[in-house]
Design a protein around this motif. Structure first.
Motif, mmCIF file in Angstrom:
data_model
loop_
_atom_site.group_PDB
_atom_site.id
_atom_site.type_symbol
_atom_site.label_atom_id
_atom_site.label_comp_id
_atom_site.label_asym_id
_atom_site.label_seq_id
_atom_site.Cartn_x
_atom_site.Cartn_y
_atom_site.Cartn_z
ATOM 1 N N ARG A 1 2.202 57.769 51.693
ATOM 2 C CA ARG A 1 3.024 57.042 52.659
ATOM 3 C C ARG A 1 2.334 55.771 53.131
ATOM 4 O O ARG A 1 1.134 55.769 53.362
ATOM 5 C CB ARG A 1 3.310 57.932 53.869
ATOM 6 C CG ARG A 1 4.118 59.151 53.535
ATOM 7 C CD ARG A 1 4.177 60.085 54.706
ATOM 8 N NE ARG A 1 5.092 61.180 54.444
ATOM 9 C CZ ARG A 1 5.015 62.353 55.042
ATOM 10 N NH1 ARG A 1 4.087 62.589 55.952
ATOM 11 N NH2 ARG A 1 5.881 63.294 54.752
ATOM 12 N N TRP B 1 6.040 55.991 49.407
ATOM 13 C CA TRP B 1 7.116 55.888 50.378
ATOM 14 C C TRP B 1 6.733 54.813 51.384
ATOM 15 O O TRP B 1 5.645 54.844 51.936
ATOM 16 C CB TRP B 1 7.332 57.220 51.098
ATOM 17 C CG TRP B 1 8.097 58.189 50.268
ATOM 18 C CD1 TRP B 1 7.588 59.210 49.517
ATOM 19 C CD2 TRP B 1 9.510 58.214 50.089
ATOM 20 N NE1 TRP B 1 8.603 59.871 48.871
ATOM 21 C CE2 TRP B 1 9.801 59.275 49.209
ATOM 22 C CE3 TRP B 1 10.556 57.448 50.576
ATOM 23 C CZ2 TRP B 1 11.099 59.590 48.811
ATOM 24 C CZ3 TRP B 1 11.854 57.756 50.184
ATOM 25 C CH2 TRP B 1 12.106 58.819 49.320
ATOM 26 N N LEU C 1 11.535 54.609 48.573
ATOM 27 C CA LEU C 1 10.508 54.878 47.578
ATOM 28 C C LEU C 1 10.210 53.571 46.862
ATOM 29 O O LEU C 1 10.999 53.101 46.052
ATOM 30 C CB LEU C 1 10.971 55.953 46.594
ATOM 31 C CG LEU C 1 9.963 56.397 45.546
ATOM 32 C CD1 LEU C 1 8.667 56.888 46.186
ATOM 33 C CD2 LEU C 1 10.555 57.493 44.677
ATOM 34 N N ASP D 1 9.521 63.080 50.013
ATOM 35 C CA ASP D 1 8.613 62.745 51.111
ATOM 36 C C ASP D 1 8.126 63.983 51.856
ATOM 37 O O ASP D 1 7.854 63.936 53.048
ATOM 38 C CB ASP D 1 9.259 61.733 52.071
ATOM 39 C CG ASP D 1 8.230 61.042 52.960
ATOM 40 O OD1 ASP D 1 7.020 61.117 52.654
ATOM 41 O OD2 ASP D 1 8.631 60.435 53.967
ATOM 42 N N LYS E 1 13.367 53.456 55.253
ATOM 43 C CA LYS E 1 12.317 54.061 54.439
ATOM 44 C C LYS E 1 12.852 54.123 53.016
ATOM 45 O O LYS E 1 14.021 54.447 52.796
ATOM 46 C CB LYS E 1 12.007 55.472 54.952
ATOM 47 C CG LYS E 1 10.954 56.204 54.146
ATOM 48 C CD LYS E 1 10.650 57.562 54.747
ATOM 49 C CE LYS E 1 11.664 58.567 54.297
ATOM 50 N NZ LYS E 1 11.287 59.958 54.622
#
Length: 184
Positions: free
Chosen positions: A31, A108, A99, A12, A97
């Motif tokens: 993101r 993400w 993936l 990230d 958070k």
């Protein structure tokens, strides 16, 4: 050029600024911020995407969200999406958070929660129908209604459960995520 996002790596970390559509086509990580909206009774806002949506038309979702903009935090993007899609405000609380493999491209996903007033004014270009469901009813809906595949993956992460606990297995033993591809 369309919506700009930060292309990120498997940790990230920002690599570049790119067009979101290009990131999706190239399957570059970027993101996305989402919000689980609850009312004061704990019910969850569930909605169906409009039939004319470019991605997953007519599919259901239990998350509000979208791409994180350049220089924007996950939390700020979640707050912005809540205002844009529901014209609502609430205290955003970060949950997790991860993936996300993504049905269209990996990214993400920052997942947040907010308790909001049930009086919302959904953006009709984003939301064709909505209701507030108790969590038990949402679990049933996930098994019977066509949900955006990524929201099923997020539900499993949100509850710390395995995807197979949320969705029934196919006859070959694999978990089904709806099998819907991006509309073009």
């Amino acid at each position: 050029m369309g919506e700009l996002v930060e292309r990120v790596d498997e940790h990230d970390c920002v690599l570049d600024i790119v067009d979101r559509d290009k990131a999706i086509r190239a399957r570059w990580l970027h993101r996305v911020a989402t919000v689980v909206c609850r009312d004061d009774a704990g019910r969850i806002f569930v909605h169906r995407r409009p039939e004319d949506s470019t991605r997953f038309p007519g599919y259901y979702n239990w998350l509000i969200g979208g791409a994180v903009g350049v220089g924007e935090s996950y939390e700020d993007a979640a707050r912005r999406e809540l205002t844009e899609e529901l014209r609502a405000r609430g205290r955003i609380r970060f949950v997790l958070k991860f993936l996300c493999q993504g049905a269209i491209a990996p990214y993400w996903l920052g997942l947040h929660e907010a308790v909001i007033d049930r009086t919302v004014a959904p953006d009709p270009s984003e939301i064709g129908w909505y209701d507030w469901l108790p969590e038990a009813d949402l679990r049933k809906a996930l098994r019977h209604w066509p949900f955006v595949p990524d929201s099923i993956e997020a539900f499993a992460k949100y509850h710390g459960s395995r995807l197979a606990d949320v969705m029934p297995a196919c006859s070959n033993g694999e978990v089904s995520c709806g099998g819907h591809e991006e509309s073009r």
